[in-house]
Structures are given as C-alpha cells and as structure tokens.
Design a protein around this motif. Structure first.
Motif, PDB file in Angstrom:
ATOM      1  N   ARG A   1      14.878   8.124  58.973  1.00 49.79           N
ATOM      2  CA  ARG A   1      15.109   6.550  58.579  1.00 49.79           C
ATOM      3  C   ARG A   1      14.595   6.881  57.130  1.00 49.79           C
ATOM      4  N   GLU A   2      14.025   6.726  56.455  1.00 52.12           N
ATOM      5  CA  GLU A   2      13.191   6.957  55.043  1.00 52.12           C
ATOM      6  C   GLU A   2      14.250   7.726  54.334  1.00 52.12           C
ATOM      7  N   GLN A   3      14.664   8.531  54.344  1.00 48.23           N
ATOM      8  CA  GLN A   3      14.754   9.567  53.845  1.00 48.23           C
ATOM      9  C   GLN A   3      16.494   9.472  53.903  1.00 48.23           C
ATOM     10  N   VAL A   4      17.156   8.726  54.818  1.00 47.45           N
ATOM     11  CA  VAL A   4      18.845   8.045  54.636  1.00 47.45           C
ATOM     12  C   VAL A   4      18.533   6.967  53.788  1.00 47.45           C
ATOM     13  N   ALA A   5      17.435   6.049  53.682  1.00 50.07           N
ATOM     14  CA  ALA A   5      18.086   5.045  52.913  1.00 50.07           C
ATOM     15  C   ALA A   5      17.439   5.217  51.694  1.00 50.07           C
ATOM     16  N   ALA A   6      16.771   6.485  50.979  1.00 49.29           N
ATOM     17  CA  ALA A   6      16.483   6.655  49.991  1.00 49.29           C
ATOM     18  C   ALA A   6      17.521   7.396  49.596  1.00 49.29           C
ATOM     19  N   GLY A   7      18.445   8.049  50.972  1.00 52.86           N
ATOM     20  CA  GLY A   7      20.262   9.105  49.954  1.00 52.86           C
ATOM     21  C   GLY A   7      19.458  10.456  50.108  1.00 52.86           C
ATOM     22  N   VAL A   8      18.407  10.655  50.439  1.00 53.52           N
ATOM     23  CA  VAL A   8      17.984  12.497  50.599  1.00 53.52           C
ATOM     24  C   VAL A   8      18.270  13.211  52.242  1.00 53.52           C
ATOM     25  N   ALA A   9      19.513  14.034  51.452  1.00 53.12           N
ATOM     26  CA  ALA A   9      19.340  14.925  52.895  1.00 53.12           C
ATOM     27  C   ALA A   9      18.399  15.291  53.739  1.00 53.12           C
ATOM     28  N   VAL A  10      18.778  15.180  55.207  1.00 49.45           N
ATOM     29  CA  VAL A  10      18.063  15.801  56.127  1.00 49.45           C
ATOM     30  C   VAL A  10      17.735  16.560  55.741  1.00 49.45           C
ATOM     31  N   PRO A  11      16.610  17.866  55.748  1.00 50.63           N
ATOM     32  CA  PRO A  11      16.931  19.175  55.308  1.00 50.63           C
ATOM     33  C   PRO A  11      17.593  19.718  56.995  1.00 50.63           C
ATOM     34  N   GLU A  12      17.958  21.518  57.631  1.00 51.79           N
ATOM     35  CA  GLU A  12      17.800  21.451  58.159  1.00 51.79           C
ATOM     36  C   GLU A  12      16.795  21.806  59.652  1.00 51.79           C
ATOM     37  N   SER A  13      16.434  22.828  57.889  1.00 54.77           N
ATOM     38  CA  SER A  13      14.297  22.810  58.848  1.00 54.77           C
ATOM     39  C   SER A  13      14.145  21.871  59.599  1.00 54.77           C
ATOM     40  N   GLN A  14      13.690  20.457  59.086  1.00 55.12           N
ATOM     41  CA  GLN A  14      13.696  19.472  59.870  1.00 55.12           C
ATOM     42  C   GLN A  14      14.111  18.700  61.123  1.00 55.12           C
ATOM     43  N   LEU A  15      15.435  19.345  60.671  1.00 57.82           N
ATOM     44  CA  LEU A  15      16.309  18.950  62.709  1.00 57.82           C
ATOM     45  C   LEU A  15      15.695  20.021  63.268  1.00 57.82           C
ATOM     46  N   ASP A  16      15.623  21.085  63.381  1.00 58.26           N
ATOM     47  CA  ASP A  16      15.377  22.773  64.144  1.00 58.26           C
ATOM     48  C   ASP A  16      14.079  21.950  64.630  1.00 58.26           C
ATOM     49  N   MET A  17      13.244  21.572  63.682  1.00 60.85           N
ATOM     50  CA  MET A  17      11.725  20.967  64.126  1.00 60.85           C
ATOM     51  C   MET A  17      11.860  19.773  65.342  1.00 60.85           C
ATOM     52  N   LEU A  18      12.791  19.244  64.675  1.00 61.28           N
ATOM     53  CA  LEU A  18      12.671  17.804  65.704  1.00 61.28           C
ATOM     54  C   LEU A  18      13.511  18.148  67.303  1.00 61.28           C
ATOM     55  N   ALA A  19      14.843  19.096  66.845  1.00 61.03           N
ATOM     56  CA  ALA A  19      15.579  19.687  68.071  1.00 61.03           C
ATOM     57  C   ALA A  19      14.500  20.542  69.341  1.00 61.03           C
ATOM     58  N   GLY A  20      13.300  21.341  68.714  1.00 63.09           N
ATOM     59  CA  GLY A  20      12.511  21.974  68.816  1.00 63.09           C
ATOM     60  C   GLY A  20      11.353  21.175  69.600  1.00 63.09           C
ATOM     61  N   SER A  21      11.170  20.317  69.078  1.00 71.59           N
ATOM     62  CA  SER A  21      10.606  18.885  70.603  1.00 71.59           C
ATOM     63  C   SER A  21      10.799  18.765  71.012  1.00 71.59           C
ATOM     64  N   PHE A  22      12.728  17.896  71.353  1.00 68.31           N
ATOM     65  CA  PHE A  22      13.083  17.517  71.997  1.00 68.31           C
ATOM     66  C   PHE A  22      13.356  18.955  73.151  1.00 68.31           C
ATOM     67  N   ILE A  23      13.428  20.197  72.816  1.00 66.93           N
ATOM     68  CA  ILE A  23      13.148  20.958  74.232  1.00 66.93           C
ATOM     69  C   ILE A  23      11.904  21.384  74.685  1.00 66.93           C
ATOM     70  N   LYS A  24      10.973  21.013  73.952  1.00 68.51           N
ATOM     71  CA  LYS A  24      10.252  21.127  74.843  1.00 68.51           C
ATOM     72  C   LYS A  24       9.297  19.738  75.514  1.00 68.51           C
ATOM     73  N   LEU A  25      10.347  18.708  75.041  1.00 67.23           N
ATOM     74  CA  LEU A  25       9.766  17.553  75.753  1.00 67.23           C
ATOM     75  C   LEU A  25      10.757  18.068  76.918  1.00 67.23           C
ATOM     76  N   GLN A  26      11.449  18.353  77.070  1.00 67.16           N
ATOM     77  CA  GLN A  26      13.188  18.812  78.320  1.00 67.16           C
ATOM     78  C   GLN A  26      14.207  17.288  77.949  1.00 67.16           C
ATOM     79  N   ASP A  27      14.274  16.624  77.071  1.00 65.39           N
ATOM     80  CA  ASP A  27      14.963  15.906  76.877  1.00 65.39           C
ATOM     81  C   ASP A  27      16.124  16.037  76.351  1.00 65.39           C
ATOM     82  N   ASP A  28      17.259  16.454  77.639  1.00 61.50           N
ATOM     83  CA  ASP A  28      18.314  17.351  76.689  1.00 61.50           C
ATOM     84  C   ASP A  28      19.324  16.554  76.016  1.00 61.50           C
TER      85      ASP A  28
END
Length: 415
Positions: free
Chosen positions: A179-206
């Motif tokens: 949210r802070e990156q979007v507000a600042a006009g900063v692109a969200v890095p792919e590696s950051q999204l990968d970590m978020l995806a990995g966290s949801f997998i660990k939580l079994q949150d499809d």
C-alpha cells in the motif's frame, strides 16, 4: 532470496559504527565527562574512545573491560558504556556483542529520539544476519513506531517474519508495504509478490494466493504465473465444465500452454466443437514450440495433426463452395457459423454473424457467447470492442468462472 541476509554483516555494522561515532558521544568522554558517570567508568570510556577515533575497534572493546567490574550501574551509566561498546563492537564486526549492547542502550530509554530509528534498524539488521528472525521481525516492526520511514524496513520485517515461520505476520507486513509503495508510485517488485504468494501457500489460503497471482500476471506476465492461475481457477468449486475450452483459449493466448497434454486437450476440444482450423492452429504452435512432435509420442502427434488438417481443409471447402451455408435461423447455429468463419480468416463476416446471433436474444448461453465474441474480437485485433463486451461480464459475479475469465481477458489485453 529469502535466505540471504537483508544487510551484509559488514555493511550493517559499519553503518552502526559510523552512526555512533558521528553522534559525538565518544569525544564527549574526553573533553567533558558526564557528571552522572563515576570516575571508575570515565577512565575506561576515555581509553576506548582514543582507539575508536583511530579505527582500532578491537582494542577499544578491550579497554572497556574494566567498566564491567563496576557494579550497580545506573541507567545513565549503562547507556554511555553500552553505546560506546556498541560502536566498538560494530567496527570490529562483532555482531553478537553489538546486539547485546544495542539492546541494553535502547532498554535504558535514554537514546535521543532522533537516533532511535537508526539504532533499531541496525539492531534488526544484526539480528537478521545472526538468523535470529523472530527478534529481527520484532525490532523491524518497532522501527516505524519510533518514527522510521524507510520502506526497506517493511521488507525486512516481512522477510524476517517469513523465515521465522510467522506467515500471517509476513502477509501483514507485505500488504502494508505494498500500500505504501502504491501510494508512493513505486512498482511492487516481483520478488516481493513471490514472497507474498509463498506466505499464502504456507497459510493454505487459496483465495489470497490467487489474488497475488493476478497481480503477478498483470505486472510480470510470465507463462508459469498464467498457467498456475488458470489451473487453480478450473479446480475451484463451481467452475463450469462448459467453460473449459474458454479457459484453454485464454491460456493459449497468454502463451501459457506448457505441456504436450495441454496443447492436445485444447486441440481436441476445438476439433470436437467443430473448429478444426482452430485445432490445427493450436497443434502447429505446439510443434513450433517443440512441445509436440518429439519423444515417444511424436508419431501420434503427427497423425493427429494430419487428421485435423484434413478436417480443416474440408471445413474450408464447405465455406468456399458456391452457395455456402447461409446464416441458419437458429441463434446458436448462427453464432457457431460465425466463429467457424473467423477461424478460417473471414473475420468480418464471422464477427457480423456472431453479433447478430447475440443481438437476436435466442442464444441458449448468452453470457458464454458474449465472452466468446469478445475473444473473437481479440483474435481479430480489436481489443477496444473486446473490452466493451467483457466489462458487463466482469460485474456479473457468480462462481461458474465466467466473470473470472472475463476479468482475466481484460488483464491480458491490457498489456
């Protein structure tokens, strides 16, 4: 990426040493000893300072040893001794001692407010480098409570939480950071999204995982992200079997058919629906990608392509014959004829027939037809018209997959 230190030990501790030395604390011990310090502490502090200013950090640490023999230190005395020791330990790259001293300094509550964010940042980085991830996450989280503003510390908090097994904490930190990156006009890095995806997998949150996949296909449209997203969409409860061919068409358009069986399944579905030219196009793409026509089943692939090619040629002859079939009165048949013409390169007449059938109001599946007309316009190169057709489908909701496919087609053609 997650297992690498957030900061190198050298960078983290050198930065801390520079911070502590630039504060003027060490020089103050020589030129103006603090009245609240006992004489037994002033001498070792003064000796340590002389070595600090010349960069002899190991010697400075040794000169502070007599201070440990002084019992009953006040909070002020602990603050000055441990801050000096933190500077010396940081310069000497003694991460363990730097952590102990920094925690002692912060525990006194006497560190200037302006210094606290930098001290906490260094402490969190030191814990991270020691692989003490729960402590790193805790201190990284407190950084912002002390007025820190660097977005990199949000990432450290997330990385530390992830490596500590606190996947819910990692999700929270990453979502705040995004949210802070979007507000600042900063692109969200792919590696950051990968970590978020990995966290949801660990939580079994499809649902959470699919939401991140949608972000990935928008910003980093790799074939593997598209394939994963569409496979999960097909497996979702309520997805209509009638839309499987539409899902595969989207996967094909996204360049995300990865395996031989995927090319073959789409080709078979198209051929069974009576669109042999479409099936031939899919098979040709599979051969061009060297996914088909190789390995032990190469002969089967070649024979299937030959059969489909013969059927496509028969289709073409039927469309080109004098008095070729006029538009049938049945809306579904008319729509199908329009798409058939499109697959044989007759985009104008084909789209016209499909639109007339949709406008007639007699189609058995008008929503599905609207989706397929939009896809036909994409294939004909008219993305603007496709978006117009897809927009009401996106808002339709439902669990059968129609709204999801419409949404994902809009995502694809927005590239």
């Amino acid at each position: 990426m997650l297992r690498r230190p957030f900061l190198s030990a050298l960078a983290a501790l050198a930065a801390l040493a520079a911070l502590l030395l630039s504060s003027g604390l060490a020089r103050a011990q020589v030129t103006a000893p603090v009245p609240a310090l006992r004489d037994a502490l002033v001498a070792p502090l003064r000796d340590a300072q002389e070595f600090l200013v010349t960069g002899k950090f190991t010697e400075a640490l040794a000169r502070l040893a007599p201070a440990d023999a002084v019992s009953g230190k006040t909070a002020v005395e602990v603050y000055y001794v441990e801050r000096m020791r933190a500077a010396a330990a940081s310069g000497a790259l003694d991460t363990v001692q730097a952590v102990k001293s920094l925690e002692a300094v912060l525990a006194t509550g006497l560190a200037p407010i302006a210094d606290r964010p930098a001290l906490i940042e260094a402490l969190a980085g030191a814990h991270y480098n020691l692989k003490q991830y729960p402590q790193a996450a805790q201190w990284a989280g407190s950084y912002f409570a002390q007025g820190g503003t660097r977005l990199e510390m949000r990432l450290m908090a997330a990385q530390a939480a992830y490596l500590a097994g606190d996947f819910r904490g990692a999700v929270t930190a990453l979502q705040v950071l995004q949210r802070e990156q979007v507000a600042a006009g900063v692109a969200v890095p792919e590696s950051q999204l990968d970590m978020l995806a990995g966290s949801f997998i660990k939580l079994q949150d499809d649902a959470g995982y699919m939401g991140v996949l949608e972000q990935l296909v928008r910003s980093y449209p790799r074939p593997e992200y598209w394939a994963d997203l569409l496979v999960r969409l097909e497996r979702r409860p309520g997805f209509s079997p009638a839309l499987v061919i539409d899902l595969f068409r989207l996967q094909f358009a996204a360049g995300a058919l990865m395996e031989a069986n995927e090319y073959l399944e789409l080709a078979q579905l198209a051929a069974q629906a009576g669109f042999a030219a479409e099936a031939r196009k899919v098979l040709d793409a599979g051969f061009a990608a060297r996914v088909l026509g190789t390995g032990p089943d190469a002969g089967k692939h070649a024979r299937f392509r030959e059969q489909v090619g013969e059927r496509a040629a028969a289709e073409a002859r039927g469309l080109e014959a004098p008095g070729s079939p006029p538009a049938p009165p049945d809306g579904d048949a008319q729509f199908r004829l329009g798409y058939l013409r499109l697959t044989h390169g007759q985009a104008g007449p084909g789209l016209q027939l499909m639109q007339q059938a949709l406008d007639g109001g007699t189609l058995s599946q008008p929503g599905q037809a609207r989706l397929r007309l939009a896809v036909a316009h994409v294939q004909a190169g008219d993305k603007a018209r496709a978006r117009e057709l897809l927009q009401p489908l996106q808002a339709g909701g439902g669990t059968d997959g129609l709204a999801d496919l419409a949404h994902l087609w809009v995502t694809l053609i927005a590239r």
